[in-house]
Design a protein around this motif. Structure first.
Motif, PDB file in Angstrom:
ATOM      1  N   GLN A  33       6.688  71.933 -36.274  1.00 55.56           N
ATOM      2  CA  GLN A  33       6.374  73.323 -35.952  1.00 55.56           C
ATOM      3  C   GLN A  33       7.537  73.919 -35.170  1.00 55.56           C
ATOM      4  O   GLN A  33       7.357  74.574 -34.141  1.00 55.56           O
ATOM      5  N   ASP A  34       8.739  73.681 -35.680  1.00 55.13           N
ATOM      6  CA  ASP A  34       9.951  74.058 -34.952  1.00 55.13           C
ATOM      7  C   ASP A  34      10.490  75.433 -35.309  1.00 55.13           C
ATOM      8  O   ASP A  34      11.507  75.864 -34.771  1.00 55.13           O
ATOM      9  N   LEU A  35       9.819  76.145 -36.218  1.00 61.68           N
ATOM     10  CA  LEU A  35      10.303  77.462 -36.611  1.00 61.68           C
ATOM     11  C   LEU A  35       9.318  78.569 -36.231  1.00 61.68           C
ATOM     12  O   LEU A  35       9.390  79.684 -36.769  1.00 61.68           O
ATOM     13  N   ILE A  36       8.423  78.272 -35.318  1.00 62.35           N
ATOM     14  CA  ILE A  36       7.438  79.271 -34.892  1.00 62.35           C
ATOM     15  C   ILE A  36       8.158  80.495 -34.320  1.00 62.35           C
ATOM     16  O   ILE A  36       9.038  80.376 -33.464  1.00 62.35           O
ATOM     17  N   ALA A  71       7.150  78.265 -43.948  1.00 61.09           N
ATOM     18  CA  ALA A  71       5.869  78.772 -43.440  1.00 61.09           C
ATOM     19  C   ALA A  71       5.075  77.651 -42.771  1.00 61.09           C
ATOM     20  O   ALA A  71       4.456  77.855 -41.721  1.00 61.09           O
ATOM     21  N   ASN A  72       5.101  76.454 -43.381  1.00 60.98           N
ATOM     22  CA  ASN A  72       4.400  75.312 -42.782  1.00 60.98           C
ATOM     23  C   ASN A  72       4.952  74.969 -41.403  1.00 60.98           C
ATOM     24  O   ASN A  72       4.224  74.482 -40.538  1.00 60.98           O
ATOM     25  N   ARG A  73       6.239  75.230 -41.210  1.00 62.26           N
ATOM     26  CA  ARG A  73       6.878  74.906 -39.939  1.00 62.26           C
ATOM     27  C   ARG A  73       6.792  76.061 -38.942  1.00 62.26           C
ATOM     28  O   ARG A  73       7.391  76.015 -37.879  1.00 62.26           O
ATOM     29  N   GLY A  74       6.037  77.096 -39.302  1.00 62.43           N
ATOM     30  CA  GLY A  74       5.735  78.157 -38.347  1.00 62.43           C
ATOM     31  C   GLY A  74       6.509  79.439 -38.515  1.00 62.43           C
ATOM     32  O   GLY A  74       6.285  80.398 -37.777  1.00 62.43           O
ATOM     33  N   ALA A  75       7.428  79.506 -39.483  1.00 56.77           N
ATOM     34  CA  ALA A  75       8.259  80.700 -39.646  1.00 56.77           C
ATOM     35  C   ALA A  75       7.476  81.845 -40.266  1.00 56.77           C
ATOM     36  O   ALA A  75       6.499  81.650 -40.997  1.00 56.77           O
ATOM     37  N   ASN A  76       7.921  83.067 -39.957  1.00 56.86           N
ATOM     38  CA  ASN A  76       7.426  84.262 -40.639  1.00 56.86           C
ATOM     39  C   ASN A  76       8.334  84.484 -41.846  1.00 56.86           C
ATOM     40  O   ASN A  76       9.488  84.885 -41.697  1.00 56.86           O
ATOM     41  N   VAL A  77       7.808  84.213 -43.029  1.00 61.28           N
ATOM     42  CA  VAL A  77       8.637  84.180 -44.235  1.00 61.28           C
ATOM     43  C   VAL A  77       8.435  85.427 -45.085  1.00 61.28           C
ATOM     44  O   VAL A  77       7.304  85.791 -45.422  1.00 61.28           O
ATOM     45  N   THR A  78       9.546  86.062 -45.422  1.00 64.78           N
ATOM     46  CA  THR A  78       9.551  87.117 -46.432  1.00 64.78           C
ATOM     47  C   THR A  78      10.160  86.523 -47.692  1.00 64.78           C
ATOM     48  O   THR A  78      11.340  86.164 -47.705  1.00 64.78           O
ATOM     49  N   LEU A  79       9.350  86.371 -48.731  1.00 67.70           N
ATOM     50  CA  LEU A  79       9.814  85.795 -49.994  1.00 67.70           C
ATOM     51  C   LEU A  79      10.102  86.916 -50.971  1.00 67.70           C
ATOM     52  O   LEU A  79       9.215  87.694 -51.324  1.00 67.70           O
ATOM     53  N   ILE A  80      11.355  87.003 -51.401  1.00 69.98           N
ATOM     54  CA  ILE A  80      11.769  88.006 -52.395  1.00 69.98           C
ATOM     55  C   ILE A  80      11.999  87.255 -53.694  1.00 69.98           C
ATOM     56  O   ILE A  80      12.927  86.448 -53.806  1.00 69.98           O
ATOM     57  N   ASN A  87      17.589  75.139 -38.461  1.00 64.13           N
ATOM     58  CA  ASN A  87      17.074  75.059 -37.094  1.00 64.13           C
ATOM     59  C   ASN A  87      18.158  74.644 -36.101  1.00 64.13           C
ATOM     60  O   ASN A  87      18.183  75.118 -34.959  1.00 64.13           O
ATOM     61  N   LYS A  88      19.062  73.760 -36.508  1.00 66.83           N
ATOM     62  CA  LYS A  88      20.172  73.376 -35.631  1.00 66.83           C
ATOM     63  C   LYS A  88      21.023  74.587 -35.259  1.00 66.83           C
ATOM     64  O   LYS A  88      21.437  74.744 -34.108  1.00 66.83           O
ATOM     65  N   LEU A  89      21.253  75.462 -36.249  1.00 71.23           N
ATOM     66  CA  LEU A  89      22.046  76.675 -35.975  1.00 71.23           C
ATOM     67  C   LEU A  89      21.280  77.641 -35.085  1.00 71.23           C
ATOM     68  O   LEU A  89      21.869  78.322 -34.241  1.00 71.23           O
ATOM     69  N   LEU A  90      19.971  77.697 -35.260  1.00 65.80           N
ATOM     70  CA  LEU A  90      19.155  78.588 -34.425  1.00 65.80           C
ATOM     71  C   LEU A  90      19.131  78.139 -32.966  1.00 65.80           C
ATOM     72  O   LEU A  90      18.954  78.966 -32.059  1.00 65.80           O
TER      73      LEU A  90
END
Length: 399
Positions: A183-186, A224-233, A394-397
């Motif tokens: 859950q590292d991308l919340i 999305a599973n890792r918590g991110a708010n995903v915009t899929l185009i 995530n490393k870059l974030l």
């Protein structure tokens, strides 16, 4: 990693109930705490005592039996669950859950949980293929429930087909995946582009490519599973919309995709360009069908905008990830794209390798960063590749 984790197992009535005993045993051996809720029908196949002995927790069957604790039992169990597993899940249970019916302990408790829900159907093939059942499964998937698909084979009724409860090993692996999901991308906002673009020639004909969107959809799903708010185009695909994504934008042409990315760029920190965007489009579109003649036909093409290149010019501190699907000179071509498009890293794959590229469930990739460092990966499922990509993001974030 599993110590202290709790699975609530819901058991509905069917001949496959005996397999759920093995599920409980396997989970306990992994250190998972298991609580079991049985429907009345399930107790006709296996006694509660069998589950109680394996789980080492008392089994709940009746909403109105004398409580073992002073907690409101269905709420208490619902809160304890890290994963709520239903195995086997009958057509009756799936229908109830899809339509909000809570008339026994199992349906009431699953209604009250905020845990991840995993459903393992088991039933006769004709029941599984029934449009009503498939509609109910679709509803639950759209609501965020996870499924372990049944297997094909000889069923208890003597029929042969899809409907057997998945093996305990497969079910437990899915439970473990949910229990250990990062859950590292919340709170992170991520754009993922996926699928092909379509460049129309006339009302009937178009130029496109072989992309199915599987890689991009896997990235969107895992993010999305890792918590991110995903915009899929997404270009045109036959894939199910990933669960829990924030926004889905369907596009057709490269220009459509370019506009959609630019419109959403300011609200996102990361752009992952996994779509297969057409490099060229017909210079002149015919409003009427081009009729066949005895002569050859020539279509003049013009360049589409390079979306990653355009983003790279204006991205500032945003993270931009590109893809290089090549048939030759993979490393050289990929490194050239990193520099030209101002990418943070690129995911490169050789389309000539078996198990890589379009239309398959696996990929073989190399990740190359802007300093030229190359990390090679073996053939993996696209979901696993997606997690590798997101680990690098995530490393870059974190910098």
């Amino acid at each position: 990693m599993l110590k202290g984790k709790t699975v609530v197992l819901g058991v509905s009535g069917g001949i496959a109930v005996y397999k759920s005993l093995d599920v409980v045993s396997r989970l306990r051996k992994l250190g998972v705490n298991v609580h079991v809720i049985m429907t009345k029908a399930a107790t006709e196949f296996v006694t509660p005592l069998s589950f109680q002995s394996l789980s080492q927790n008392y089994v709940v069957c009746d909403m109105f039996e004398e409580p073992k604790t002073w907690d409101v039992e269905h709420v208490s169990l619902a809160k304890k669950a890290d994963v709520f597993l239903i195995a086997p899940a009958t057509a009756n249970f799936i229908g109830k859950m899809a339509n909000g019916i809570a008339d026994d302990m199992l349906t009431t408790t699953v209604m009250a949980t905020k845990a991840k829900v995993l459903i393992a159907p088991a039933m006769n093939t004709n029941m599984y293929e029934n449009p009503v059942l498939q509609r109910n499964i679709k509803i639950l998937k759209e609501l965020g429930c996870n499924f372990v698909d049944p297997e094909s084979g000889r069923l208890a009724c003597g029929d042969t087909g899809k409907g057997k409860l998945a093996s305990p090993e497969v079910i437990v692996n899915e439970v473990v995946n949910l229990l250990t999901q990062k859950q590292d991308l919340i709170g992170k906002n991520i754009i993922v582009t996926a699928g092909p673009t379509v460049e129309s020639i006339d009302p009937m004909r178009f130029i496109s490519n072989r992309s199915t969107g599987k890689m991009g959809y896997a990235i969107a799903t895992q993010a999305a599973n890792r918590g991110a708010n995903v915009t899929l185009i997404s270009g045109q695909t036959n894939l199910e919309v990933p669960k829990n994504i924030k926004k889905l934008i369907k596009i057709e042409s490269a220009e459509d995709m370019y506009n959609a990315v630019l419109e959403n760029l300011d609200d996102n920190q990361v752009v992952i360009k996994s779509a297969a965007v057409a490099d060229y489009k017909p210079k002149n579109y015919s409003n009427k069908k081009i009729k066949k003649s005895d002569d050859d036909l020539s279509i003049e093409l013009e360049r589409n905008k390079d979306i990653a290149y355009e983003i790279g010019k204006i991205k500032k501190d945003k993270i931009l990830v590109g893809f290089a699907a090549e048939t030759n000179d993979l490393i050289e071509n990929a490194k050239g794209k990193i520099k030209k498009k101002n990418l943070d890293f690129i995911v490169a794959n050789d389309l000539t390798k078996k198990g890589a590229g379009f239309g398959v469930d696996t990929n073989i990739v190399k990740i190359i960063d802007k300093d030229g460092n190359i990390t090679e990966y073996p053939k993996m499922k696209k979901e696993e590749v997606a997690d590798v990509i997101l680990d690098n993001v995530n490393k870059l974030l974190q910098r």
